[in-house]
Design a protein around this motif. Structure first.
Motif, PDB file in Angstrom:
ATOM      1  N   GLU A 139      -3.440  -7.709 -10.039  1.00 28.14           N
ATOM      2  CA  GLU A 139      -4.606  -7.918 -10.892  1.00 28.14           C
ATOM      3  C   GLU A 139      -5.304  -6.604 -11.249  1.00 28.14           C
ATOM      4  O   GLU A 139      -5.826  -6.442 -12.366  1.00 28.14           O
ATOM      5  CB  GLU A 139      -5.596  -8.875 -10.224  1.00 28.14           C
ATOM      6  CG  GLU A 139      -6.689  -9.355 -11.149  1.00 28.14           C
ATOM      7  CD  GLU A 139      -7.492 -10.518 -10.595  1.00 28.14           C
ATOM      8  OE1 GLU A 139      -8.564 -10.814 -11.162  1.00 28.14           O
ATOM      9  OE2 GLU A 139      -7.055 -11.132  -9.584  1.00 28.14           O
ATOM     10  N   ALA A 140      -5.308  -5.650 -10.310  1.00 25.74           N
ATOM     11  CA  ALA A 140      -5.963  -4.368 -10.561  1.00 25.74           C
ATOM     12  C   ALA A 140      -5.072  -3.397 -11.326  1.00 25.74           C
ATOM     13  O   ALA A 140      -5.551  -2.379 -11.833  1.00 25.74           O
ATOM     14  CB  ALA A 140      -6.395  -3.741  -9.241  1.00 25.74           C
ATOM     15  N   GLY A 141      -3.763  -3.707 -11.387  1.00 24.14           N
ATOM     16  CA  GLY A 141      -2.844  -2.799 -12.068  1.00 24.14           C
ATOM     17  C   GLY A 141      -2.609  -1.514 -11.294  1.00 24.14           C
ATOM     18  O   GLY A 141      -2.497  -0.427 -11.874  1.00 24.14           O
ATOM     19  N   VAL A 142      -2.528  -1.618  -9.961  1.00 22.09           N
ATOM     20  CA  VAL A 142      -2.315  -0.444  -9.109  1.00 22.09           C
ATOM     21  C   VAL A 142      -1.086  -0.674  -8.231  1.00 22.09           C
ATOM     22  O   VAL A 142      -0.654  -1.811  -8.029  1.00 22.09           O
ATOM     23  CB  VAL A 142      -3.546  -0.174  -8.214  1.00 22.09           C
ATOM     24  CG1 VAL A 142      -4.792   0.045  -9.070  1.00 22.09           C
ATOM     25  CG2 VAL A 142      -3.770  -1.308  -7.215  1.00 22.09           C
ATOM     26  N   PRO A 143      -0.496   0.388  -7.676  1.00 20.49           N
ATOM     27  CA  PRO A 143       0.684   0.216  -6.827  1.00 20.49           C
ATOM     28  C   PRO A 143       0.338  -0.244  -5.420  1.00 20.49           C
ATOM     29  O   PRO A 143      -0.797  -0.085  -4.952  1.00 20.49           O
ATOM     30  CB  PRO A 143       1.289   1.628  -6.800  1.00 20.49           C
ATOM     31  CG  PRO A 143       0.120   2.539  -6.984  1.00 20.49           C
ATOM     32  CD  PRO A 143      -0.808   1.807  -7.925  1.00 20.49           C
ATOM     33  N   LEU A 144       1.332  -0.791  -4.757  1.00 16.26           N
ATOM     34  CA  LEU A 144       1.270  -1.097  -3.334  1.00 16.26           C
ATOM     35  C   LEU A 144       1.837   0.100  -2.581  1.00 16.26           C
ATOM     36  O   LEU A 144       2.855   0.676  -2.991  1.00 16.26           O
ATOM     37  CB  LEU A 144       2.086  -2.342  -3.009  1.00 16.26           C
ATOM     38  CG  LEU A 144       1.521  -3.661  -3.525  1.00 16.26           C
ATOM     39  CD1 LEU A 144       2.638  -4.688  -3.699  1.00 16.26           C
ATOM     40  CD2 LEU A 144       0.464  -4.200  -2.560  1.00 16.26           C
ATOM     41  N   LEU A 145       1.184   0.488  -1.506  1.00 15.13           N
ATOM     42  CA  LEU A 145       1.643   1.626  -0.715  1.00 15.13           C
ATOM     43  C   LEU A 145       1.986   1.127   0.691  1.00 15.13           C
ATOM     44  O   LEU A 145       1.103   0.952   1.530  1.00 15.13           O
ATOM     45  CB  LEU A 145       0.552   2.700  -0.649  1.00 15.13           C
ATOM     46  CG  LEU A 145       0.934   4.037  -0.026  1.00 15.13           C
ATOM     47  CD1 LEU A 145       2.042   4.709  -0.832  1.00 15.13           C
ATOM     48  CD2 LEU A 145      -0.287   4.947   0.064  1.00 15.13           C
ATOM     49  N   PRO A 146       3.273   0.862   0.962  1.00 12.50           N
ATOM     50  CA  PRO A 146       3.660   0.306   2.261  1.00 12.50           C
ATOM     51  C   PRO A 146       3.725   1.380   3.347  1.00 12.50           C
ATOM     52  O   PRO A 146       4.106   2.526   3.086  1.00 12.50           O
ATOM     53  CB  PRO A 146       5.053  -0.267   1.983  1.00 12.50           C
ATOM     54  CG  PRO A 146       5.608   0.620   0.907  1.00 12.50           C
ATOM     55  CD  PRO A 146       4.423   1.016   0.060  1.00 12.50           C
TER      56      PRO A 146
END
Length: 243
Positions: A139-146
């Motif tokens: 929804e925010a248009g940002v990446p996931l950082l695992p």
């Protein structure tokens, strides 16, 4: 707005880690974006995990706003600090307020930290992930950082006494490459891909961990499938239900 509280708290934490003589092995910090929003996602095995996760973003000069249970914000000591550091309270009875708060932080360019297992894993294996982290990123248009950490359970975790003496414990952390959060991908599918990536990082951290239990009485922090005496995932679920 200037960060008046967060940097001094980090300084205190670093002093504590030095006093405890913790041995850090952190890899992948170059994957932390230097600017813009991101959802930092980690496994959860100890009470101090949020402090350790926050260390991984310091080389990029970033601060993490962690989502944490609302009761922590009501504590007379931790509450004012958590609010001053702009962490995000999560009231499980009114979760949408926290979701909107996190979404606003992400859209303003912050890194938001999430433990998608929701609670500490007493088996020290990955539990199922809630989909909130994936939905926030989409929804925010940002990446996931695992990322994944290992060894923090030895200091302080659920069902065990604190071991905050000078034990020289190693702490291993691995940060993976950012994952794009395509808004057209079903959030459940993205969540499962995210969990798989965190699992890979967790196994890498475990393989790199430099010590093994000293004897039979020291096997409690090792998962059952690796030969330890931690509860199995099924036993951990039963323990959670009894609390």
């Amino acid at each position: 707005m200037a960060e008046l509280v967060y940097p001094p708290v980090i300084g205190v934490a670093r002093t504590m880690f030095k006093a405890l003589d913790l041995r850090f092995d952190i890899k992948g910090t170059e994957n932390v974006p230097e600017r813009g929003g991101a959802v930092l996602v980690s496994n959860h095995i100890g009470y101090l995990d949020f402090v350790f996760c926050g260390l991984t973003t310091r080389p990029a000069k970033r601060l993490v706003r962690f989502m944490a249970k609302e009761s922590v914000f009501r504590h007379k000591v931790s509450g004012p600090l958590m609010r001053a550091m702009k962490h995000i309270p999560v009231d499980r009875a009114a979760g949408m307020d926290a979701y909107r708060h996190a979404l606003k932080s992400l859209r303003s360019g912050e890194i938001v930290g999430v433990f998608p297992e929701a609670t500490i894993s007493q088996s020290f294996t990955l539990k199922n992930f809630k989909s909130g982290a994936a939905r926030l990123a989409q929804e925010a248009g940002v990446p996931l950082l695992p990322m994944a950490l290992w060894g923090t359970q030895r200091l302080w975790t659920k069902g065990h006494k604190r071991a905050l003496g000078r034990h020289h414990f190693p702490i291993t952390m691995r940060v993976g490459e950012p994952m794009e959060a395509d808004p057209t991908e079903p959030s459940d599918t993205l969540t499962e891909r995210l969990r798989t990536r965190v699992q890979d990082l967790l196994e890498a951290a475990q393989r790199a961990y430099p010590v093994r239990p000293k004897g039979p009485e020291d096997t409690w922090w090792v998962p059952a499938h690796l030969g330890g005496t931690a509860p199995t995932p099924a036993e951990a679920v039963a323990l959670d239900r009894r609390r």
